[in-house]
Write an enzyme that holds these catalytic residues in place. Structure first.
Site, PDB file in Angstrom:
ATOM      1  N   HIS A   1       0.859  -1.188   0.000  1.00  0.00           N
ATOM      2  CA  HIS A   1       0.000   0.000   0.000  1.00  0.00           C
ATOM      3  C   HIS A   1       0.899   1.242   0.000  1.00  0.00           C
ATOM      4  O   HIS A   1       2.012   1.202   0.528  1.00  0.00           O
ATOM      5  CB  HIS A   1      -0.841  -0.053   1.288  1.00  0.00           C
TER       6      HIS A   1
ATOM      7  N   ASP B   1       2.999  -4.431   7.939  1.00  0.00           N
ATOM      8  CA  ASP B   1       1.796  -3.633   7.739  1.00  0.00           C
ATOM      9  C   ASP B   1       0.610  -4.549   8.016  1.00  0.00           C
ATOM     10  O   ASP B   1       0.214  -5.353   7.176  1.00  0.00           O
ATOM     11  CB  ASP B   1       1.755  -3.114   6.300  1.00  0.00           C
TER      12      ASP B   1
ATOM     13  N   GLN C   1      -4.467  -4.820   7.057  1.00  0.00           N
ATOM     14  CA  GLN C   1      -5.445  -5.825   6.647  1.00  0.00           C
ATOM     15  C   GLN C   1      -5.420  -7.037   7.570  1.00  0.00           C
ATOM     16  O   GLN C   1      -6.456  -7.511   8.011  1.00  0.00           O
ATOM     17  CB  GLN C   1      -5.169  -6.276   5.203  1.00  0.00           C
TER      18      GLN C   1
ATOM     19  N   LYS D   1     -10.409  -0.318  10.219  1.00  0.00           N
ATOM     20  CA  LYS D   1     -10.530  -1.559   9.445  1.00  0.00           C
ATOM     21  C   LYS D   1     -10.806  -2.756  10.341  1.00  0.00           C
ATOM     22  O   LYS D   1     -10.918  -3.881   9.862  1.00  0.00           O
ATOM     23  CB  LYS D   1      -9.254  -1.807   8.632  1.00  0.00           C
TER      24      LYS D   1
ATOM     25  N   CYS E   1      -4.730   2.362  -3.639  1.00  0.00           N
ATOM     26  CA  CYS E   1      -3.475   2.873  -3.082  1.00  0.00           C
ATOM     27  C   CYS E   1      -2.340   1.878  -3.270  1.00  0.00           C
ATOM     28  O   CYS E   1      -1.516   1.678  -2.373  1.00  0.00           O
ATOM     29  CB  CYS E   1      -3.629   3.228  -1.605  1.00  0.00           C
TER      30      CYS E   1
END
Ligand SMILES: Cc1ncc(COP(=O)(O)O)c(C=O)c1O
Ligand SMILES: Cc1ncc(COP(=O)(O)O)c(C=O)c1O
Lengths: 154, 411, 411, 154
Positions: free
Chosen positions: B125, B201, B204, B227, B369
């Site tokens: 991303h 990251d 998600q 999220k 993104c």
């Protein structure tokens, strides 16, 4: 689906399926400008030949949705071969179509201040303003054209 | 093992009662942002109604309650990811993106110099790319990309070469475009074997599977409240206490200082060093409620549920559209989450999404993104459908019906 | 002129119904953070219940509603401060502190070089000091302080000297410690006469008086949601379009880019260039509601109401405590807002606040993130009482009663 | 007001009004360390003379609330002239008093693991843990002392 039919008029689908003035021009002498819609990834490259105050030729490449592609195609057909002041007037009228509607959307009235006849086929894009997030698709090519004209006469 | 029922989750989520053009909403955009259960919404309302006050700096009753609520959220989040040093390792930011800027501009600016390599991947991303480019401008580091294979996985075949000069490996736990779940444990071992640190990251992955920073043996973890059933306006940055301790301040202002004189300042210690100004207090309360809610569901249940939905959906596209709808992401369902990117032949993603909207289907068209990834596959955009703990097979049914219309319309 | 009633405001604020140790709450900490009316709390709940979605990047119904709500907040805020260029001049940050970091690290880093002077004042909040110190570390600028007079006003007697080499004058509209209202119009003229720009820290002033950036002729305005009846997690940065346009990116990530390639990126134009990642969407909805609520009250009414409360309180301390309670701030009530700092002879502010807490009185002891000002007056801390549109004389009564106990206890 | 009396015991007010071991020592040879409570602005400077494993002398200056000042004063009286291992043991017991209570506050029980007798007058500070935000006031001097001891033996 009435809503959708408003957006995707036959003219629009036609210009999307068979875009006019696709291709490149050698730059220089032509002016080459790029436009992005950072929010959706659409890209356009516009090539302009300005000769003695006339937009002698225009070509475009790029990818995008039916709205951005058909708007570009309709635009190219509307401005190609026209004197620059007339090109600018068309741009102004088109932009008004996009913004007038947007702000009067709630009233659902006709865009009183915009002369739809002056727009010819471009008027087919008026349905876009009922879909505010798509306005940026419709205006991408136009904003890129403005930038190109500014460079061409600079 | 808690018993899990997506229908019960749905009953907790008010937005799922909404009608869109007189049809029930079909929410398939959880990878972009999740919907919130009443537990989260009400926790924040109650906070404002009863105990809102600024934190840390007062002794009165509501201020201590607000402080306890804020610090309590830190504890919950620490527990949720098994932070070895507890709450003192949790920094609250405004979103995952700010967390990445903190990583790059505090830890990175201090520890990386010209020629040092930050290794990211082509499926990252922008939040895990642009801050490194910005750091490159000021320090001359190299930003290197792990390629992505044609079957949408990290290409680690030349890992020794890729790792040369790498000081930090920074990769997504799960791709927000492809649904690919990356082998974090393996990558951590790889990084450490080469003397590098690893940042994950988790924007998600943390929302859809259990995350244990100790078991994964990672050094940094970044994720975002909105999220994971939580509110907007809050992100998380985790690192081990021994690293956090050495990181220089990032944003300057009140709350992050030990002292300010007219000739200089001394930064505070601990997470507050990185929390300048009034922090996201109500948001921390909401995130705390979200974490509790997810723990109540059981993260393994959530993973299993979403995996089943994805497997079902993947098996149906081909059948239904005979190749006109291409999946941009792994076709097999191992190491794959509930994020499904689609390329509909001859129809632009924006147009697909516009048609889907008329059916009440919420999907996202665009580059998500992840423009380097889009370029890698020669795409400008995809249509992405993504699942959450409240998703049902019924959602896939409506998606397929609506997709059918889109294909017909532009056919 | 709208008719204003603080009692009607109180009825809108649920926290004012709370009992603290069986006494009604006496909330006197609005300078730290304000309480929220139901209109604000409910707007955010409704947002999450009905239309939460990520902004900017989708075409479906709730996503366009969320985008419209977010962009609508920008319009309201622009109108509230009379931004000449409208919504395109409003950047949403996480708080006033981030806004100052944006000012220093984007505009400042680009436009200031070694030897250039940023002129702040001794009464500034750390948010308007530390980012400049941080910029000094990287660029060698000079940070200069306007002295504060013994009667708690900016000492502008040597303004020509102070202005030498100044590129930016950055001062608070109202001091969060002293209640002093600074002569912003005059300072703007001074700055511009010397070819400098002026930034105003409106964190306090915007919440308590009408602010018109055109009439004041200022160049930057910074303020924060949670001090103006809005939520935590959102701040505002305003500057004129022609300046905004030239400012380089600050935080990097999604949303702030026009393009990202594996070899670099192109930033977006407009406010989004400075809004990396998922923005504070629900918070913008809440801030919008707060702005509407304040406009409904009428900012001149708010100013008048709070001024009357401060004037009444100031006149009563001396009478009641015969000099044992000293006001740290202007004694006269011209150019003075409803923030009253107290020094209780022989009793430490923390102890005062602790005793007051037992009476349900919420005041703040401490340095109020203004350590240079504390040093200027040889204090470690003060006890600060501050008013909001929902405050009543009754609050002052309870404050005085409780203060009496504190004085007796440590006497 | 029962609550308040718990916090402000007579011993505490006494040490606040007449602090023990106020003042400075020449440094060096003494070790000088500063402590801040960034949240409330309290400051303390502790001077230590460590000689042959004994905390021979301790002096302090600074400003702060009754809790931080009395805690500092009580601390100085408790550790002055004591062998370092005994000083460290006192520190450990005091810190336990502060944390045990904090975590068992909800249960409102007695701090089972802390030997209150070993603390002597320091036990007067146990009321502080009912006011969690004040714990930092009570521990400021102690944390500064720990830092000073580390420096003195380094
Ligand atoms: C004058 C002043 N400036 C800046 C700030 C910082 O605001 P925030 O904490 O929302 O960043 C405050 C309040 O804390 C303030 O009073
Ligand atoms: C993989 C990944 N990383 C980072 C982000 C950024 O999160 P945020 O927008 O909350 O900063 C996102 C979502 O937008 C994401 O999907």
């Amino acid at each position: 689906m009435t809503n959708l039919d408003d957006l995707y008029r036959e003219i629009i689908l036609d210009h999307y399926r068979s875009p006019r003035n696709r291709g490149e021009l050698e730059a220089p002498p032509a002016v080459r400008v790029e436009g992005f819609n950072p929010l959706c990834g659409d890209e356009i490259v516009v090539y302009l030949d300005v000769e003695e105050g006339v937009l002698a030729n225009i070509k475009m490449t790029g990818t995008g949705c039916s709205i951005s592609q058909s708007s570009a195609s309709l635009m190219s057909a509307a401005v190609k071969g026209k004197p620059l002041d007339q090109v600018r007037a068309t741009i102004a009228t088109f932009k008004e179509l996009m913004t007038v509607h947007e702000s009067t959307l709630a009233h659902d009235g006709e865009p009183a201040r915009v002369d739809l006849r002056a727009l010819g086929e471009l008027a087919a894009l008026q349905g876009v303003v009922k879909f505010p997030v798509r306005i940026k698709c419709a205006t991408l090519a136009w904003n890129t054209l403005v930038q190109g004209l500014d460079e061409a006469v600079a | 093992m808690t018993s899990f029922s997506a229908r019960r989750v749905r009953a907790d989520i008010p937005q799922l009662n909404r009608l869109i053009y007189d049809r029930p909403i079909t929410y398939l955009d959880s990878a972009s942002t999740s919907l919130q259960p009443n537990a989260v919404i009400d926790a924040m309302s109650r906070y404002y109604q009863l105990r809102h006050a600024n934190v840390h700096r007062a002794v009165y009753q509501t201020a201590s309650e607000a402080t306890a609520a804020y610090e309590g959220a830190r504890e919950s989040v620490a527990h949720f990811i098994n932070a070895p040093g507890g709450a003192g390792e949790i920094v609250f930011t405004k979103n995952a993106t700010e967390s990445f800027n903190l990583l790059a501009k505090s830890w990175g600016a201090k520890n990386l110099a010209s020629g040092d390599v930050v290794l990211v991947s082509e499926m990252e991303h922008h939040a895990n790319i642009v801050p490194w480019f910005q750091l490159r401008e000021t320090t001359g580091i190299e930003v290197r990309f792990i390629p992505v294979t044609d079957d949408y996985r990290l290409d680690l075949s030349r890992s020794e070469e890729l790792m040369r000069g790498v000081k930090l490996l920074s990769v997504a736990g799960m791709s927000n475009v492809l649904g690919t779940i990356n082998p974090i444990g393996e990558l951590a071992a790889l990084a450490h074997r080469h003397g590098a640190l690893i940042a994950v990251d988790g924007a998600q992955s943390v929302a859809h599977s259990a995350t244990d920073v100790v078991a994964l043996d990672i050094d940094f973890l970044i994720f975002t409240g909105h999220k994971m059933l939580g509110p907007t306006g809050i992100g998380v940055f985790w690192t081990r206490e021994d690293i956090l301790h050495t990181m220089p301040p990032f944003l300057g202002g009140g709350g992050m200082i030990a002292d300010v004189r007219t000739d200089g300042y001394t930064p505070a210690n601990g997470p507050t060093r990185f929390e300048a100004g009034t922090p996201p207090i109500a948001e921390a309360v909401g995130l705390n409620a979200a974490v509790h809610y997810l723990e109540g569901l059981g993260m393994t249940n959530v993973t299993r549920h979403e995996h089943a939905l994805a497997a079902d959906a993947l098996s149906r596209f081909d059948e239904e559209f005979q190749g006109r709808v291409r999946i941009i992401g792994p076709a097999d369902t191992t190491d794959r989450g509930g994020v499904i990117s689609l390329d509909v032949e001859g129809v632009h993603p924006h147009d697909v999404a516009q048609v889907l909207d008329q059916f009440g289907v919420c999907v996202r068209p665009g580059h998500h993104c992840a423009k380097p990834l889009m370029r890698r596959f020669g795409l400008a955009a995809t249509v992405r459908a993504s699942y959450g703990p409240y998703s049902l097979t019924k959602d896939t049914d409506v998606l397929l019906e609506a997709l059918g219309h889109a294909v017909k319309m532009f056919g």
